[in-house]
Design a protein around this motif. Structure first.
Motif, PDB file in Angstrom:
ATOM      1  N   CYS A 131       0.833  -1.208   0.000  1.00  0.00           N
ATOM      2  CA  CYS A 131       0.000   0.000   0.000  1.00  0.00           C
ATOM      3  C   CYS A 131       0.861   1.249   0.000  1.00  0.00           C
ATOM      4  O   CYS A 131       0.426   2.304   0.468  1.00  0.00           O
ATOM      5  N   THR A 132       2.091   1.120  -0.511  1.00  0.00           N
ATOM      6  CA  THR A 132       3.034   2.238  -0.472  1.00  0.00           C
ATOM      7  C   THR A 132       2.469   3.476  -1.165  1.00  0.00           C
ATOM      8  O   THR A 132       2.490   4.576  -0.597  1.00  0.00           O
ATOM      9  N   ALA A 133       1.967   3.312  -2.384  1.00  0.00           N
ATOM     10  CA  ALA A 133       1.496   4.464  -3.152  1.00  0.00           C
ATOM     11  C   ALA A 133       0.309   5.143  -2.467  1.00  0.00           C
ATOM     12  O   ALA A 133       0.270   6.377  -2.334  1.00  0.00           O
ATOM     13  N   GLY A 134      -0.643   4.344  -2.014  1.00  0.00           N
ATOM     14  CA  GLY A 134      -1.821   4.926  -1.382  1.00  0.00           C
ATOM     15  C   GLY A 134      -1.492   5.649  -0.087  1.00  0.00           C
ATOM     16  O   GLY A 134      -1.978   6.756   0.154  1.00  0.00           O
ATOM     17  N   GLN A 135      -0.656   5.043   0.745  1.00  0.00           N
ATOM     18  CA  GLN A 135      -0.295   5.686   2.007  1.00  0.00           C
ATOM     19  C   GLN A 135       0.566   6.920   1.763  1.00  0.00           C
ATOM     20  O   GLN A 135       0.446   7.925   2.475  1.00  0.00           O
ATOM     21  N   LEU A 136       1.414   6.851   0.736  1.00  0.00           N
ATOM     22  CA  LEU A 136       2.267   7.998   0.429  1.00  0.00           C
ATOM     23  C   LEU A 136       1.419   9.214   0.077  1.00  0.00           C
ATOM     24  O   LEU A 136       1.688  10.333   0.532  1.00  0.00           O
ATOM     25  N   ALA A 137       0.396   9.001  -0.725  1.00  0.00           N
ATOM     26  CA  ALA A 137      -0.494  10.099  -1.094  1.00  0.00           C
ATOM     27  C   ALA A 137      -1.228  10.640   0.133  1.00  0.00           C
ATOM     28  O   ALA A 137      -1.398  11.858   0.287  1.00  0.00           O
ATOM     29  N   ARG A 138      -1.671   9.746   1.011  1.00  0.00           N
ATOM     30  CA  ARG A 138      -2.410  10.176   2.203  1.00  0.00           C
ATOM     31  C   ARG A 138      -1.530  10.931   3.181  1.00  0.00           C
ATOM     32  O   ARG A 138      -1.997  11.843   3.879  1.00  0.00           O
ATOM     33  N   LEU A 139      -0.235  10.585   3.227  1.00  0.00           N
ATOM     34  CA  LEU A 139       0.679  11.201   4.187  1.00  0.00           C
ATOM     35  C   LEU A 139       1.334  12.469   3.660  1.00  0.00           C
ATOM     36  O   LEU A 139       2.095  13.112   4.387  1.00  0.00           O
TER      37      LEU A 139
END
Length: 499
Positions: A39-47
């Motif tokens: 979930c690297t991409a999704g969490q990166l966007a959220r953070l």
């Protein structure tokens, strides 16, 4: 042979004495019983984008753990679950590693956000043979606790910090009562499940899911409180615990308000000094600029422009809005440039920056969980008259924050009183590392010192800096935590790290 000469020592085949036993539990690798999905991409966007990784090749995997009594037996009996995020340096290792759980501060910083922060900034050897797991609490996931309307959140935040009599405090009391009523209606029987005791029970199920015989962990604020409560309930499973900004669960509301107000004033001084040093938009006297802004907004709030977006149309920026943004802003030095820019714009008549910060704090999903958890943990229910007296005393010495910290006791005034009042933290036989920060307006050093004094086996390290949480702010703090977690080195009590 000269009798005065010392005799040669007799040869011995005896084995050397074994080293003294370590006071800290060993670091044992394990394999989680969870199926992580990248979930690297999704969490990166959220953070907030790649900058949060600070140039490191971090990879994130997401999983959920059912909680509420069903996981350990293998049959899920509760619909509740918590999110667990694996944070590794590079691809997730195939071999077992030592798990280190990371707990954030509910309502302020999630477990995954705190785990990413540590993985990006802590000494690199922390991730050598070890894996961080950001552990969130129930209700923290998207669509979790959402029981207060945007209008009510804004009313709580916008309340006049100078209000110091029952009539002036009535709007805040009414907003707090509305929040209690809507949360009781929407959450029903689950209302009281969002508290430190429940989070501690959930954490033990996460420990089992991680395959950890002993749980090693780092907790911030409310996360530190959860770890401390869990350790007292499960001393045989306690590993090496770092409790950063551990609040005192039994402190009187008046004492807490006074100490947090004092820390906030020192944090504002540090913010002002940094502002001058970096040439921020608040000019040569940032503290004076903030004081002037708060004073002006008490009589002349700033209306938003018709084109401004936000969750509450027509909202105005009041002195309360600024203070409600300022307190958590001072606790996050990384955000000081944006905070200074927003305050400077408000002084020039543009409220958009302050409104954006307020809207983000109130509507990112953490506001409701933070309020519900805090009120479920807090046993005191002072009256409006008592809060008014405390606010009047504080207002007399503080032109910026006024009675804001004393007023916070009113937010829980209409909340059900917990059936199990909080008890002092007694600690355990395993040495626990506590960290406290001098100018932390959310959990000041005085609070950490008070808790540490009553906790068996704890060692408190004080950081003379500013912000919510000390680790990993400076090499001094990072080195001490690294030595404790990785090399079994418990620091001396009363160790102090410079700013």
């Amino acid at each position: 042979m000269n009798s005065d000469e010392p005799a040669a020592p007799a040869p011995s085949s005896a084995a050397p004495a074994p080293p003294p036993p370590s006071l800290l539990p060993p670091l044992i690798a394990s394999r989680p019983q969870l199926d992580f999905v990248d979930c690297t991409a999704g969490q990166l966007a959220r953070l907030g984008g790649a900058a949060v990784f600070a140039g490191r090749d971090l990879r994130l995997g997401c999983a959920t753990v059912p909680v509420g009594g069903g996981y350990a037996s293998g049959s899920v009996t509760s619909a509740a679950e918590v999110d667990v995020t694996r944070v590794s340096l590079g691809p997730a290792p195939d071999a077992p590693t030592v798990p280190i759980a990371v707990l954030g501060d509910p309502g302020r910083r999630s477990g995954v956000e705190q785990a990413v922060r540590l993985a990006a900034r802590a000494p690199a050897d922390l991730l050598d043979g070890r894996t961080l797991y950001g552990v969130d609490v129930r209700g923290a996931a998207a669509g979790g606790v959402d029981c207060i309307t945007p209008t009510t959140r804004a009313a709580i935040a916008d309340a006049d910090p100078a209000a110091a009599d029952p009539a002036a405090l009535a709007p805040l009391a009414a907003a707090a009562a509305t929040a209690a009523r809507t949360c009781s209606q929407l959450l029903e029987d689950s209302l009281t499940e969002y508290d430190t005791a429940t989070d501690a029970d959930d954490l033990d199920q996460v420990r089992r899911a991680l395959g950890a015989v002993r749980l090693h962990a780092v907790g911030l604020g409310g996360g530190a409180a959860t770890l401390a409560r869990w350790a007292q309930d499960h001393p045989e499973q306690q590993g090496r615990l770092v409790l950063d900004a551990l609040p005192d669960p039994t402190a009187a509301a008046g004492l807490t308000a006074d100490q947090r107000g004092d820390a906030a004033r020192r944090a504002l001084d540090a913010f002002a000094q940094n502002c001058v040093a970096t040439g921020c938009a608040l000019g040569a006297d940032p503290r004076g600029a903030v004081t002037d802004l708060v004073a002006r907004l008490r009589t002349a709030p700033l209306p938003a422009s018709p084109s401004a977006t936000g969750s509450v149309p027509g909202r105005r920026v009041t002195a309360g809005t600024v203070v409600s943004v300022l307190v958590p802003g001072l606790a996050d030095p990384d955000g000081w440039p944006a905070l200074a820019t927003a305050l400077a714009a408000a002084r020039a008549g543009d409220p958009a920056g302050v409104l954006a910060l307020a809207d983000r704090a109130e509507n990112d999903g953490g506001f409701d969980l933070g309020l519900v958890s805090a009120c479920n943990d807090e046993a005191e229910r002072p009256t409006v008259d008592q809060v008014a007296q405390a606010a009047a005393r504080a207002r007399g010495v503080d032109p910026v924050f006024g009675g804001w910290f004393a007023q916070r006791a009113l937010v829980c005034s209409s909340w059900p009183v917990p059936t199990d009042p909080p008890t002092p933290l007694a600690g355990t036989a395993v040495p626990t590392l506590l960290l406290g920060t001098s100018a932390d307006p959310l959990v000041p050093l005085a609070e950490s010192q008070r808790v540490s004094a009553g906790m068996q086996g704890s060692a408190l390290v004080s950081w003379l800096g500013t912000g919510h949480g000390a680790y990993p702010a400076t090499p001094c703090i990072s080195g001490i935590v690294d030595d404790y977690l990785l090399r079994e080195d418990v620091p001396r009590e009363e160790t102090v790290c410079p700013p």
